[in-house]
Design a protein around this motif. Sequence first.
Motif, PDB file in Angstrom:
ATOM      1  N   GLN A  39       0.834  -1.209   0.000  1.00 51.22           N
ATOM      2  CA  GLN A  39       0.000   0.000   0.000  1.00 51.22           C
ATOM      3  C   GLN A  39       0.869   1.260   0.000  1.00 51.22           C
ATOM      4  O   GLN A  39       0.613   2.197  -0.749  1.00 51.22           O
ATOM      5  N   GLN A  55      -7.441  -2.057 -11.542  1.00 49.50           N
ATOM      6  CA  GLN A  55      -8.439  -2.066 -10.457  1.00 49.50           C
ATOM      7  C   GLN A  55      -7.797  -2.471  -9.134  1.00 49.50           C
ATOM      8  O   GLN A  55      -8.130  -1.930  -8.084  1.00 49.50           O
ATOM      9  N   GLY A  56      -6.869  -3.411  -9.183  1.00 50.16           N
ATOM     10  CA  GLY A  56      -6.155  -3.820  -7.972  1.00 50.16           C
ATOM     11  C   GLY A  56      -5.351  -2.677  -7.383  1.00 50.16           C
ATOM     12  O   GLY A  56      -5.305  -2.491  -6.162  1.00 50.16           O
ATOM     13  N   ARG A  92      -6.005   0.559  -7.856  1.00 52.51           N
ATOM     14  CA  ARG A  92      -6.969   1.538  -7.343  1.00 52.51           C
ATOM     15  C   ARG A  92      -7.515   1.108  -5.987  1.00 52.51           C
ATOM     16  O   ARG A  92      -7.581   1.912  -5.052  1.00 52.51           O
ATOM     17  N   ASP A  93      -7.908  -0.154  -5.872  1.00 53.55           N
ATOM     18  CA  ASP A  93      -8.473  -0.649  -4.610  1.00 53.55           C
ATOM     19  C   ASP A  93      -7.459  -0.549  -3.472  1.00 53.55           C
ATOM     20  O   ASP A  93      -7.807  -0.142  -2.360  1.00 53.55           O
ATOM     21  N   SER A  94      -6.232  -0.917  -3.740  1.00 50.42           N
ATOM     22  CA  SER A  94      -5.195  -0.869  -2.711  1.00 50.42           C
ATOM     23  C   SER A  94      -4.917   0.564  -2.276  1.00 50.42           C
ATOM     24  O   SER A  94      -4.772   0.847  -1.083  1.00 50.42           O
ATOM     25  N   LYS A 143      -7.023   3.120  -2.502  1.00 55.18           N
ATOM     26  CA  LYS A 143      -8.211   3.607  -1.777  1.00 55.18           C
ATOM     27  C   LYS A 143      -8.242   3.061  -0.349  1.00 55.18           C
ATOM     28  O   LYS A 143      -8.579   3.785   0.593  1.00 55.18           O
ATOM     29  N   ARG A 144      -7.924   1.794  -0.169  1.00 58.00           N
ATOM     30  CA  ARG A 144      -7.881   1.219   1.183  1.00 58.00           C
ATOM     31  C   ARG A 144      -6.806   1.917   2.012  1.00 58.00           C
ATOM     32  O   ARG A 144      -7.024   2.239   3.186  1.00 58.00           O
TER      33      ARG A 144
END
Length: 123
Positions: free
Chosen positions: A24, A50-51, A53-55, A57-58
């Motif tokens: 991250q 997408q992976g 982006r998700d990481s 955002k988290r």
Amino acid sequence: MDMERNLEIVLLLDIYGNMLTDKQRDLIDLYYNEDLSLGEIAQHEHITRQGVRDSIKRGEGFLLELEQKLGLLKKYQSLQECFGEIYNLSNEIYEISDNLKYSIQITDNAERIRELAKENLDD
């Protein structure tokens, strides 16, 4: 995303970055500090856009949650404002004392306070 929000995330990363997973932290660093796009990071890291982006955002959510709970960035910014005011006021005292030749001790102390404040200010 606006510049103010980007700066906030960068500062939060500096303060709380070690609390994130290595992945991250690296992805957020590449996105915000290196100014790489999600696609460029995905290609570099061999994962999906997408992976990435998700990481990110988290990680952002976690940084914001830590700041909400601990408030270290807010405290830091408050201290910077305080040191700025101390610097400005000590500068005024120094100049008045120096111009009017009030006291060498007042002038010297004002200069020392000004130096200490400047050491603690980020430029």
